[in-house]
Scaffold this active site. Structure first.
Site, short mmCIF file in Angstrom:
data_model
loop_
_atom_site.label_atom_id
_atom_site.label_comp_id
_atom_site.label_asym_id
_atom_site.label_seq_id
_atom_site.Cartn_x
_atom_site.Cartn_y
_atom_site.Cartn_z
N ARG A 1 -6.52 -2.69 1.64
CA ARG A 1 -7.59 -2.14 0.80
C ARG A 1 -8.93 -2.85 0.95
O ARG A 1 -9.93 -2.41 0.42
CB ARG A 1 -7.15 -2.19 -0.67
CG ARG A 1 -6.11 -1.14 -1.00
CD ARG A 1 -5.62 -1.27 -2.42
NE ARG A 1 -4.90 -2.53 -2.63
CZ ARG A 1 -4.50 -2.97 -3.81
NH1 ARG A 1 -4.77 -2.28 -4.90
NH2 ARG A 1 -3.84 -4.11 -3.92
N ASP B 1 6.20 -0.60 4.10
CA ASP B 1 6.42 -1.42 2.91
C ASP B 1 7.84 -1.95 2.93
O ASP B 1 8.74 -1.28 3.45
CB ASP B 1 6.18 -0.59 1.65
CG ASP B 1 6.08 -1.48 0.41
OD1 ASP B 1 7.13 -1.69 -0.26
OD2 ASP B 1 4.99 -1.99 0.12
#
Length: 367
Positions: free
Chosen positions: A41, A86
């Site tokens: 991010r 993930d």
């Protein structure tokens, strides 16, 4: 069993193998560098790509995973890419539901509460059926990288995944998960064994799909003391390295370097250095010289700049990198942060970190 007995042919020739050479302990002209959470991010283009999609829907889209993996490489001369995915896709493969709650993070709708809940988990997991989307993302990304740098695949380690599955999400104490280790040691071992078996198949499948190195994340090692780590984490970390290597041989797949990153487990560095991994990743809480002394000469070290150092002015980042390189030495070493990049970090400062590693390591090697 993995669908591709041999890796898909026709991958582009690798142009920069510095990371792989360092991982294998061979000499390098400069110290290779990559960052944990380098696809993240802190990049505006990452936020833009991710905006429309649910997090785990993104993980299940090979095309999006490929795009997110490549984004940092368009900006920085990194020496490795790590597939965007993930660690919690493994509990999902076991049949657990995990959702990403904004502001809270990953959340299990029904965490494991009682020993009986283990019966709800899939006891036999076909990793191709459950996690084939990760394999597809790896193959696509390996082609899209066009041989620029090697591609790293990864998984969470058993204890870290177990702790999420019982806590139902993040936790500062891991008290629920640790209470299982004390109250239900046998059931804990059953769960850890099940996880280790799935992780082994998952990692082998990643190599078949095109991963050129593998990292195992024992992110919650710091919640265990030395004894519990010896009982509930280390044996499975060892088993995974051994089982992955023997399966790769059996399936005539490349024997890729493996990295173990056990955060806050400096009490176990000696054991980790002998656990069957070519590379031991370090967090920022240990001095380079001390880590070298404990791990010996036969493994490569990876790490370990404090991620928060990237908030410093660029010149300061350069000084800290130089000091880190002098501490570790430029050989048998892969530069990285001691944990992942944070969302509010400046991409320019990440660039300064990468550049400083290359510049200073080349300079040290010359002189």
């Amino acid at each position: 069993i993995c669908p591709f007995v041999r890796s898909p042919k026709g991958f582009p020739k690798l142009k920069n193998d510095t990371f792989l050479r360092a991982a294998r302990g061979e000499e390098t002209e400069h110290t290779p560098v990559w960052c944990m959470r380098q696809a993240g991010r802190y990049l505006p283009e990452f936020r833009e790509t991710r905006a429309a999609q649910d997090f785990f829907a993104t993980c299940r889209s090979p095309k999006l995973c490929c795009e997110l993996t490549l984004q940092p490489l368009r900006r920085f001369p990194l020496d490795a890419a790590i597939i965007f995915s993930d660690i919690l896709v493994v509990p999902q493969a076991l049949g657990m539901e995990v959702v990403m709650v904004p502001g809270k993070g990953p959340t299990f709708t029904e965490p494991l509460k009682e020993v009986e809940d283990l019966l709800k988990l899939r006891q036999k997991v076909d990793v191709t059926a459950e996690l084939g989307y990760v394999f597809q993302a790896i193959t696509l990304t390996r082609h899209s990288l066009e041989g620029r740098v090697p591609l790293i695949g990864f998984s969470g380690a058993p204890w870290t995944l177990m702790s999420y599955m019982i806590e139902g999400g993040g936790s500062t104490t891991m008290a629920k998960a640790k209470s299982w280790l004390y109250r239900h040691p046998e059931a804990s071992h059953r769960l850890l064994r099940l996880l280790a078996d799935v992780i082994t198949d998952y990692l082998v499948g990643q190599v078949a799909a095109g991963a050129q190195a593998l990292q195992l994340f024992e992110s919650h090692a710091g919640h265990l003391g030395p004894e519990q780590f010896q009982d509930f984490a280390l044996p499975y970390i060892r088993d995974i390295a051994q089982a992955v290597k023997s399966k790769l041989k059996e399936e005539a797949l490349p024997l890729v370097p493996m990295i173990i990153f056990a955060k806050d487990a400096h009490y176990a560095l000696r054991d980790l250095a002998r656990a069957g991994y070519e590379v031991v990743g370090l967090d920022w809480t240990i001095r380079p010289q001390e880590a070298r002394a404990q791990t010996g000469k036969d493994v490569t070290l990876q790490g370990n700049l404090d991620p928060c150092a990237l908030y410093a002015p660029k010149e300061k980042i350069g000084e800290l990198v130089k000091k880190m390189l002098e501490g570790f030495g430029t050989q048998r070493y892969i530069a990285n942060l001691g944990h992942g990049l944070y969302p509010d970090m400046s991409p320019e400062h990440v660039g300064a970190f990468v550049e400083a590693v290359h510049t200073h390591s080349r300079h040290i090697n010359k002189h």
